[in-house]
Design a protein around this motif. Structure first.
Motif, PDB file in Angstrom:
ATOM      1  N   ALA A   1      -8.174 -27.490  12.972  1.00  0.00           N
ATOM      2  CA  ALA A   1      -8.104 -26.031  12.782  1.00  0.00           C
ATOM      3  C   ALA A   1      -6.725 -25.623  12.251  1.00  0.00           C
ATOM      4  CB  ALA A   1      -8.393 -25.325  14.103  1.00  0.00           C
ATOM      5  N   LEU A   2      -5.668 -26.237  12.787  1.00  0.00           N
ATOM      6  CA  LEU A   2      -4.308 -25.858  12.372  1.00  0.00           C
ATOM      7  C   LEU A   2      -4.048 -26.224  10.914  1.00  0.00           C
ATOM      8  CD1 LEU A   2      -2.325 -26.953  15.576  1.00  0.00           C
ATOM      9  CD2 LEU A   2      -2.684 -24.608  14.782  1.00  0.00           C
ATOM     10  N   SER A   3      -4.527 -27.401  10.475  1.00  0.00           N
ATOM     11  CA  SER A   3      -4.243 -27.805   9.086  1.00  0.00           C
ATOM     12  C   SER A   3      -4.943 -26.857   8.107  1.00  0.00           C
ATOM     13  CB  SER A   3      -4.635 -29.264   8.824  1.00  0.00           C
ATOM     14  OG  SER A   3      -6.022 -29.442   8.950  1.00  0.00           O
ATOM     15  N   THR A   4      -6.163 -26.440   8.448  1.00  0.00           N
ATOM     16  CA  THR A   4      -6.879 -25.501   7.580  1.00  0.00           C
ATOM     17  C   THR A   4      -6.152 -24.146   7.565  1.00  0.00           C
ATOM     18  OG1 THR A   4      -8.929 -26.616   8.186  1.00  0.00           O
ATOM     19  CG2 THR A   4      -9.155 -24.486   7.100  1.00  0.00           C
ATOM     20  N   ALA A   5      -5.750 -23.680   8.759  1.00  0.00           N
ATOM     21  CA  ALA A   5      -5.066 -22.381   8.849  1.00  0.00           C
ATOM     22  C   ALA A   5      -3.752 -22.391   8.064  1.00  0.00           C
ATOM     23  CB  ALA A   5      -4.802 -22.046  10.314  1.00  0.00           C
ATOM     24  N   VAL A   6      -2.950 -23.445   8.246  1.00  0.00           N
ATOM     25  CA  VAL A   6      -1.641 -23.502   7.575  1.00  0.00           C
ATOM     26  C   VAL A   6      -1.827 -23.576   6.061  1.00  0.00           C
ATOM     27  CG1 VAL A   6       0.456 -24.899   7.270  1.00  0.00           C
ATOM     28  CG2 VAL A   6      -0.453 -24.471   9.574  1.00  0.00           C
ATOM     29  N   PHE A   7      -2.874 -24.283   5.628  1.00  0.00           N
ATOM     30  CA  PHE A   7      -3.135 -24.353   4.183  1.00  0.00           C
ATOM     31  C   PHE A   7      -3.340 -22.949   3.606  1.00  0.00           C
ATOM     32  CE2 PHE A   7      -5.110 -24.988   0.203  1.00  0.00           C
ATOM     33  CZ  PHE A   7      -4.578 -26.183  -0.251  1.00  0.00           C
ATOM     34  N   VAL A   8      -4.029 -22.092   4.366  1.00  0.00           N
ATOM     35  CA  VAL A   8      -4.275 -20.716   3.900  1.00  0.00           C
ATOM     36  C   VAL A   8      -3.003 -19.871   4.029  1.00  0.00           C
ATOM     37  CG1 VAL A   8      -5.624 -18.594   4.336  1.00  0.00           C
ATOM     38  CG2 VAL A   8      -6.739 -20.835   4.492  1.00  0.00           C
ATOM     39  N   MET A   9      -2.231 -20.090   5.097  1.00  0.00           N
ATOM     40  CA  MET A   9      -1.060 -19.246   5.359  1.00  0.00           C
ATOM     41  C   MET A   9       0.122 -19.520   4.433  1.00  0.00           C
ATOM     42  SD  MET A   9      -1.218 -19.677   9.479  1.00  0.00           S
ATOM     43  CE  MET A   9      -0.705 -18.216  10.302  1.00  0.00           C
ATOM     44  N   GLY A  10       0.224 -20.754   3.930  1.00  0.00           N
ATOM     45  CA  GLY A  10       1.365 -21.096   3.082  1.00  0.00           C
ATOM     46  C   GLY A  10       2.552 -21.545   3.907  1.00  0.00           C
ATOM     47  N   PRO A  11       3.637 -22.026   3.210  1.00  0.00           N
ATOM     48  CA  PRO A  11       4.708 -22.708   3.931  1.00  0.00           C
ATOM     49  C   PRO A  11       5.469 -21.835   4.927  1.00  0.00           C
ATOM     50  CG  PRO A  11       5.185 -22.575   1.569  1.00  0.00           C
ATOM     51  CD  PRO A  11       3.780 -22.103   1.760  1.00  0.00           C
ATOM     52  N   LYS A  12       5.796 -20.600   4.547  1.00  0.00           N
ATOM     53  CA  LYS A  12       6.683 -19.827   5.418  1.00  0.00           C
ATOM     54  C   LYS A  12       5.981 -19.457   6.732  1.00  0.00           C
ATOM     55  CE  LYS A  12      10.159 -16.253   4.890  1.00  0.00           C
ATOM     56  NZ  LYS A  12       9.703 -14.966   5.395  1.00  0.00           N
ATOM     57  N   ARG A  13       4.850 -18.773   6.592  1.00  0.00           N
ATOM     58  CA  ARG A  13       4.100 -18.383   7.798  1.00  0.00           C
ATOM     59  C   ARG A  13       3.561 -19.618   8.520  1.00  0.00           C
ATOM     60  NH1 ARG A  13      -0.784 -15.119   6.322  1.00  0.00           N
ATOM     61  NH2 ARG A  13      -1.260 -15.023   8.532  1.00  0.00           N
ATOM     62  N   GLY A  14       3.146 -20.623   7.737  1.00  0.00           N
ATOM     63  CA  GLY A  14       2.520 -21.822   8.309  1.00  0.00           C
ATOM     64  C   GLY A  14       3.474 -22.589   9.212  1.00  0.00           C
ATOM     65  N   LEU A  15       4.742 -22.729   8.784  1.00  0.00           N
ATOM     66  CA  LEU A  15       5.694 -23.494   9.603  1.00  0.00           C
ATOM     67  C   LEU A  15       5.976 -22.763  10.917  1.00  0.00           C
ATOM     68  CD1 LEU A  15       8.101 -24.805   6.816  1.00  0.00           C
ATOM     69  CD2 LEU A  15       6.681 -26.220   8.330  1.00  0.00           C
ATOM     70  N   ALA A  16       6.107 -21.432  10.849  1.00  0.00           N
ATOM     71  CA  ALA A  16       6.339 -20.645  12.069  1.00  0.00           C
ATOM     72  C   ALA A  16       5.131 -20.757  12.999  1.00  0.00           C
ATOM     73  CB  ALA A  16       6.598 -19.186  11.698  1.00  0.00           C
ATOM     74  N   PHE A  17       3.949 -20.746  12.404  1.00  0.00           N
ATOM     75  CA  PHE A  17       2.700 -20.840  13.174  1.00  0.00           C
ATOM     76  C   PHE A  17       2.602 -22.195  13.890  1.00  0.00           C
ATOM     77  CE2 PHE A  17      -2.010 -21.766  12.841  1.00  0.00           C
ATOM     78  CZ  PHE A  17      -2.357 -21.016  13.950  1.00  0.00           C
ATOM     79  N   LEU A  18       2.976 -23.281  13.183  1.00  0.00           N
ATOM     80  CA  LEU A  18       2.920 -24.610  13.806  1.00  0.00           C
ATOM     81  C   LEU A  18       3.857 -24.690  15.002  1.00  0.00           C
ATOM     82  CD1 LEU A  18       2.779 -27.048  10.745  1.00  0.00           C
ATOM     83  CD2 LEU A  18       0.992 -26.630  12.446  1.00  0.00           C
ATOM     84  N   LYS A  19       5.043 -24.090  14.838  1.00  0.00           N
ATOM     85  CA  LYS A  19       6.019 -24.088  15.924  1.00  0.00           C
ATOM     86  C   LYS A  19       5.436 -23.369  17.144  1.00  0.00           C
ATOM     87  CE  LYS A  19      10.880 -23.258  16.694  1.00  0.00           C
ATOM     88  NZ  LYS A  19      11.955 -22.347  16.408  1.00  0.00           N
ATOM     89  N   GLN A  20       4.838 -22.208  16.877  1.00  0.00           N
ATOM     90  CA  GLN A  20       4.233 -21.411  17.948  1.00  0.00           C
ATOM     91  C   GLN A  20       3.095 -22.197  18.631  1.00  0.00           C
ATOM     92  OE1 GLN A  20       2.180 -18.062  16.282  1.00  0.00           O
ATOM     93  NE2 GLN A  20       1.420 -17.365  18.265  1.00  0.00           N
TER      94      GLN A  20
END
Ligand code: FAD
Ligand code: MG
Length: 333
Positions: free
Chosen positions: A289-308
């Motif tokens: 789920a996270l890899s699909t979400a980050v792919f849509v969110m892009g690098p900036k939002r995606g990296l913050a999201f992974l940290k969270q």
């Protein structure tokens, strides 16, 4: 045969026996076609009989999960929900609810970038169909879907069931259910006493233990060069790694690449400046789920999201550059 030669042969045989079976005999690999992809289960250090019993049960479990959660099979629980009228609660079994609850948790955490309700949109794009698509749907079709879908989550969970709120919503767990199936296979292997194994479903995987003290070594496919790895990763213990990319299901028309990871906000393939996202997490379901979400969110939002989310990731941008979180595990040499 001379006596000396006979004795040296005898010593050689005894030495090999003393060492036990060689490394290639310790690793056992079985592959099956499931969920539209090749799934390989490798075990380490089991006898042929132990391997066969555990691996057969693990594959049976994955096939059971596929029969339950596939939106490609008309008889699955998910397809039956999709065929039901909108706005009415429908009972589903506890396991389907469990996966849906997780999917909706990731939907909320990702601000809607991950969306388990995209079936009508996925059908418009036809990525899983044979023959594969050669042109995008018309803009009018996509706009009509956006209007039918409206805002919000689109699905409500009820006591023992769920309601699909409108005809723009239908369940498609393609972004999370492969991960769940991998986790279930790992549980079954564990129930059979397996300590060292890897379950790999088309590059999405979870590892258990190691290979006789050495980690499992895995290549992450280069997004533009399928014969090369963009990274080599050493994994051991209990960890999953899942990759989402724009190269898995796609077509190119008028020099434009259209791929299967869709942005729920636009109805078009995500254009977030990434070619692939690999996520390492404690379960394959979360990593999926996270890899699909980050792919849509892009690098900036995606990296913050992974940290969270407490997960690690490696993002490959449009220029082929790697961006990693500090804890992403790669091979040391
Ligand atoms: P991921 O990034 O993990 O997921 C992308 C997939 O999730 C898309 O293909 C779409 O289905 C969905 N999706 C797209 N955008 C989003 C988004 N923003 N949020 C959430 N989800 C999104 N393929 C076949 O060809 N034949 C089959 O019979 C078949 N059966 C399957 C059965 C199961 C249970 C599962 C899980 C998959 C099956 N598939 C089948 C593959 C499926 O159609 C997807 O192509 C696949 O799951 C994509 O996985 P991925 O890891 O490449 O990409
Ligand atoms: Mg996914």
């Amino acid at each position: 045969m001379g006596v000396v030669r006979f004795f040296s042969l005898l010593i050689l045989v005894l030495t090999l026996t003393a060492c036990g079976p060689g490394p290639t005999e310790k690793k056992k690999e079985t592959t099956q076609l499931l969920m539209g992809t090749l799934v390989t289960i490798s075990t380490w250090g089991l006898s042929a009989a132990e391997d066969e019993k555990a691996v057969t049960a693990a594959f049976r479990e994955m096939a059971r999960v596929e029969a339950l959660l596939s939106s490609h099979k008309p008889e699955s629980a998910i397809s039956r929900v999709n065929a039901s009228p909108r706005g009415f609660p429908r009972k589903v079994d506890a396991e389907v609810l469990h996966v849906m609850r997780e999917a909706m948790r990731f939907q909320e955490l990702s601000g809607g970038a991950f969306d388990p309700g995209l079936r009508p949109l996925v059908r418009l794009w036809r990525f899983s169909e044979t023959p594969p698509p050669v042109a995008p749907p018309s803009r009018d079709e996509v706009t009509a879907w956006l209007q039918a879908r409206g805002g919000g989550v689109g699905v409500e969970l009820t006591d023992g069931g769920m309601v699909l709120l409108n005809r723009g919503v239908g369940l498609d767990l393609g972004g999370i259910a492969k991960g769940y199936a991998i986790d279930r296979a790992v549980s079954v292997l564990r129930e059979h006493g397996v300590k060292n194994a890897i379950v790999n479903a088309g590059g999405d995987m979870r590892v258990m233990g190691d290979k006789g003290g050495a980690p499992w070594r895995i290549g992450v496919q280069h997004p533009r060069n399928p014969d090369n790895a963009i990274a080599v990763v050493d994994l051991s213990g209990d960890i999953a790694m899942v990759t989402s990319g724009d190269y898995e299901r796609y077509f190119v028309t008028k020099e434009r690449r259209y791929h299967h990871v869709l942005n729920p906000g636009t109805g078009y393939p995500a254009e977030s400046g990434l070619m692939s996202v690999s996520v390492q997490a404690s379960t394959a379901m979360a990593a999926d789920a996270l890899s699909t979400a980050v792919f849509v969110m892009g690098p900036k939002r995606g990296l913050a999201f992974l940290k969270q989310a407490g997960a690690e990731g490696m993002l490959i941008d449009a220029q082929g550059r790697k961006v990693k979180t500090p804890g992403f595990r790669e091979a040391s040499e």
